[in-house]
Design an enzyme around this catalytic site. Structure first.
Site, PDB file in Angstrom:
ATOM      1  N   SER A 129       0.854  -1.180   0.000  1.00 24.35           N
ATOM      2  CA  SER A 129       0.000   0.000   0.000  1.00 24.35           C
ATOM      3  C   SER A 129       0.890   1.230   0.000  1.00 24.35           C
ATOM      4  O   SER A 129       1.512   1.564   1.016  1.00 24.35           O
ATOM      5  CB  SER A 129      -0.899  -0.006   1.240  1.00 24.35           C
ATOM      6  N   HIS A 150      -0.328  -0.910  -4.777  1.00 17.86           N
ATOM      7  CA  HIS A 150      -1.707  -0.570  -4.412  1.00 17.86           C
ATOM      8  C   HIS A 150      -1.790   0.911  -4.084  1.00 17.86           C
ATOM      9  O   HIS A 150      -1.077   1.409  -3.204  1.00 17.86           O
ATOM     10  CB  HIS A 150      -2.138  -1.406  -3.195  1.00 17.86           C
ATOM     11  N   ASP A 187      -4.203   4.229  -3.102  1.00 18.29           N
ATOM     12  CA  ASP A 187      -5.473   4.632  -2.484  1.00 18.29           C
ATOM     13  C   ASP A 187      -5.850   6.055  -2.861  1.00 18.29           C
ATOM     14  O   ASP A 187      -5.038   6.972  -2.720  1.00 18.29           O
ATOM     15  CB  ASP A 187      -5.373   4.537  -0.961  1.00 18.29           C
ATOM     16  N   HIS A 236      -7.565   2.000  -5.668  1.00 16.63           N
ATOM     17  CA  HIS A 236      -8.737   1.773  -4.828  1.00 16.63           C
ATOM     18  C   HIS A 236      -9.457   3.108  -4.688  1.00 16.63           C
ATOM     19  O   HIS A 236      -8.982   4.009  -3.985  1.00 16.63           O
ATOM     20  CB  HIS A 236      -8.260   1.238  -3.465  1.00 16.63           C
ATOM     21  N   GLY A 273      -3.612   1.567  10.011  1.00 15.20           N
ATOM     22  CA  GLY A 273      -3.329   1.332  11.426  1.00 15.20           C
ATOM     23  C   GLY A 273      -4.508   0.905  12.276  1.00 15.20           C
ATOM     24  O   GLY A 273      -4.404   0.890  13.507  1.00 15.20           O
ATOM     25  N   ASP A 284      -7.761  -6.229   2.392  1.00 16.30           N
ATOM     26  CA  ASP A 284      -7.196  -4.906   2.642  1.00 16.30           C
ATOM     27  C   ASP A 284      -7.533  -4.506   4.072  1.00 16.30           C
ATOM     28  O   ASP A 284      -8.704  -4.449   4.437  1.00 16.30           O
ATOM     29  CB  ASP A 284      -7.768  -3.884   1.660  1.00 16.30           C
ATOM     30  N   GLY A 285      -6.495  -4.257   4.888  1.00 17.38           N
ATOM     31  CA  GLY A 285      -6.714  -3.778   6.245  1.00 17.38           C
ATOM     32  C   GLY A 285      -6.143  -4.681   7.309  1.00 17.38           C
ATOM     33  O   GLY A 285      -6.505  -5.862   7.394  1.00 17.38           O
ATOM     34  N   GLY A 296       0.442  -3.084   4.469  1.00 16.41           N
ATOM     35  CA  GLY A 296       0.677  -1.767   5.037  1.00 16.41           C
ATOM     36  C   GLY A 296       1.626  -1.855   6.214  1.00 16.41           C
ATOM     37  O   GLY A 296       2.625  -2.572   6.180  1.00 16.41           O
TER      38      GLY A 296
END
Length: 216
Positions: A8, A33, A35, A66, A145, A173-174, A195
């Site tokens: 990311s 990726h 954002d 995204h 985060g 994602d996340g 990330g």
């Protein structure tokens, strides 16, 4: 099943972006990726258009985008022209989501749909024949985060159970930690947005980390 490891770039060091791109490519990542946030669909602002243009122009690996924006269909052509290979959209952000998914394909990119933590499999199943990727959010979109939301585990299983029938890849994602990568890859998740939980801000090099993640 090969893992798709996707850094990311919102978490990258923008003080020396070209060096970051090169080090990540040398480490063996698969997709960059990117954002995009408009401060309306999500309460935050993401990467700028110039940043995305620079990464697409500089990178030798493919880029995805995204779109966490209202009315994403208005921006599909722009990002496809920049060289983005995969465009992800949220069904909640678009009145005519199937039309936008077809626009992505017509623009020469692959189509992805993003499933928020509060969005069910049933509410998007009609779109699955149109998509190449399903990206399940394990946090609420808009901020890095956050903590992993455990209740999404069942949703990953639902989408993985149907991926052969419809021909899409399942992504996460996340809060994508090494432990989550090991668990989710075992049930059929193929792509991982990396990330701060797994890749950025660590003492080890990108090369060491990516090698370890491949081995999970």
């Amino acid at each position: 099943m090969k893992k798709l490891l996707c850094p990311s770039m919102m978490c990258a060091n923008f003080g020396n972006l070209e060096n970051e791109i090169r080090k990540l490519e040398e480490s063996g990542i698969d997709i960059f990726h990117l954002d995009v946030m408009d401060g309306s669909f999500v309460p935050n602002f993401g990467m700028g258009l110039q940043d995305i243009e620079y990464i697409c122009k500089t990178a030798n690996k493919p880029c995805d985008v995204h779109l966490m924006v209202v009315n994403p269909g208005a921006y599909v052509k722009k990002f496809a022209q920049l060289g983005v290979k995969i465009i992800y959209v949220h069904p909640e952000s678009d009145v005519h989501i199937t039309r936008t998914l077809q626009m992505i394909k017509d623009a020469g990119a692959q189509a992805g749909i993003v499933v928020n933590p509060g969005t069910s499999y049933e509410s998007v199943k009609e779109t699955l024949s149109l998509v190449d990727y399903v990206m399940v959010m394990s946090v609420n979109p808009g901020f890095a985060g956050q903590k992993y939301l455990n209740f999404v585990d069942d949703k990953f299983k639902q989408f993985c159970a149907k991926k052969e029938e419809f021909g899409y890849k399942v992504m996460i994602d996340g809060a994508c930690s090494p432990e989550r990568i090991a668990m989710l890859s075992s049930i059929g998740v193929e792509g991982f947005i990396l990330g701060t939980s797994a890749l950025f801000g660590k003492e080890k090099s990108y090369q060491e980390i990516i090698k370890e993640l491949r081995g999970l």
